[in-house]
Design an enzyme around this catalytic site. Sequence first.
Site, PDB file in Angstrom:
ATOM      1  N   HIS A   2       0.841  -1.207   0.000  1.00 43.81           N
ATOM      2  CA  HIS A   2       0.000   0.000   0.000  1.00 43.81           C
ATOM      3  C   HIS A   2       0.876   1.257   0.000  1.00 43.81           C
ATOM      4  O   HIS A   2       0.593   2.229  -0.707  1.00 43.81           O
ATOM      5  CB  HIS A   2      -0.869   0.058   1.259  1.00 43.81           C
ATOM      6  CG  HIS A   2      -1.870  -1.051   1.381  1.00 43.81           C
ATOM      7  ND1 HIS A   2      -1.801  -1.989   2.379  1.00 43.81           N
ATOM      8  CD2 HIS A   2      -2.955  -1.366   0.635  1.00 43.81           C
ATOM      9  CE1 HIS A   2      -2.817  -2.831   2.256  1.00 43.81           C
ATOM     10  NE2 HIS A   2      -3.534  -2.482   1.198  1.00 43.81           N
ATOM     11  N   GLN A  22      -8.353  -7.744 -10.390  1.00 46.00           N
ATOM     12  CA  GLN A  22      -9.050  -6.570  -9.868  1.00 46.00           C
ATOM     13  C   GLN A  22      -8.657  -5.289 -10.626  1.00 46.00           C
ATOM     14  O   GLN A  22      -9.519  -4.520 -11.045  1.00 46.00           O
ATOM     15  CB  GLN A  22      -8.745  -6.424  -8.381  1.00 46.00           C
ATOM     16  CG  GLN A  22      -9.145  -5.090  -7.782  1.00 46.00           C
ATOM     17  CD  GLN A  22      -8.975  -5.030  -6.289  1.00 46.00           C
ATOM     18  OE1 GLN A  22      -9.749  -5.620  -5.562  1.00 46.00           O
ATOM     19  NE2 GLN A  22      -7.962  -4.325  -5.803  1.00 46.00           N
TER      20      GLN A  22
HETATM   21  O1  PAF Z   1      -7.743  -4.245  -2.995  1.00 47.60           O
HETATM   22  C1  PAF Z   1      -8.482  -3.885  -2.037  1.00 47.60           C
HETATM   23  O2  PAF Z   1      -8.024  -3.642  -0.917  1.00 47.60           O
HETATM   24  C2  PAF Z   1      -9.973  -3.783  -2.255  1.00 47.60           C
HETATM   25  O3  PAF Z   1     -10.426  -4.787  -3.112  1.00 47.60           O
HETATM   26  C3  PAF Z   1     -10.428  -2.392  -2.744  1.00 47.60           C
HETATM   27  C4  PAF Z   1      -9.849  -2.049  -4.100  1.00 47.60           C
HETATM   28  C5  PAF Z   1     -10.006  -1.343  -1.730  1.00 47.60           C
HETATM   29  C6  PAF Z   1     -11.952  -2.340  -2.869  1.00 47.60           C
HETATM   30  O4  PAF Z   1     -12.581  -2.591  -1.645  1.00 47.60           O
END
Ligand code: PAF
Length: 282
Positions: free
Chosen positions: A37, A153
């Site tokens: 992150h 995603q």
């Molecule tokens: O990758 C994540 O942490 C989640 O899937 C996201 C993109 C914040 C959506 O809730």
Amino acid sequence: MKTVSSLKEMFEFSRKVKDRGQTIALVPTMGALHEGHLSLITAAKKKADIVIVSIFVNPLQFGQNEDLKKYPRRLKDDQNKLKPFDPITIFTPGEKDFTPAALAAGIEVEILSKPLCGKARPGHFRGVATIVAKLFNITQPNYAFFGEKDYQQQLIIKKMTKDLSYNIEVFSLPTVREYDGLAMSSRNIYLNERERSAAPILYKALNHAKDIIEKGEKDARRINLIIAQLLGREPLVKIEYVGVVDPETLEETKEIKGKILIAIAANIGQTRLIDNLIVNAK
Ligand code: PAF
């Protein structure tokens, strides 16, 4: 450091930033922040005037028997990790406000949501796309940042952004790994010592497949088998899928040519982990 929970306040904040002619980068997260992150936030800070990190454990993307209840929630800890990035805005919408029981609308990104993780987690990507669209609407970013560990995603979000004409540039950044190759994930904290030492086998299997492909193997089924065999040597690993697919369409590949995506999902004990690698075949 500013932490905003009210949807209205967040919307007003973003509108004012835009009115001043400044740019916004959004980094959507579910908290339990790790180096992966932080690498997104570092990139976001370079790109935009204002960075918003959303922290919301999204109930829409968890299946009934999944880990919504036990998913780590550690806002204080996350706020501390974000201090070095100040000025930064943290958006922590409340569950009742953001995903009320009456929520009926949702976003479905057809085709891309069906294979790989979509098979075992029906509804998962609808939940992800819906919440990301809501975050886009409220924070009005110029840029948004996602990690490539969640390869499917980020592809789905890019497709949604394009198809729904969001004027947002979506970036995906490389997976950040532990010293032994394990992809960073908020779920890694579930692993006990024995499971933790078994977990890097996912990345080892991906690299083994990469080596073989680079040496000229063209048969995707063989690659699939080799990975399954390697993972099968570790008794704690239960494979959910191994995919050798086109990195744009996620369609299964038979004959490996050019760029391909190898993706794995497996349970190590009770913990579901995913990882992937893009390989350039000759
Ligand atoms: O990758 C994540 O942490 C989640 O899937 C996201 C993109 C914040 C959506 O809730």
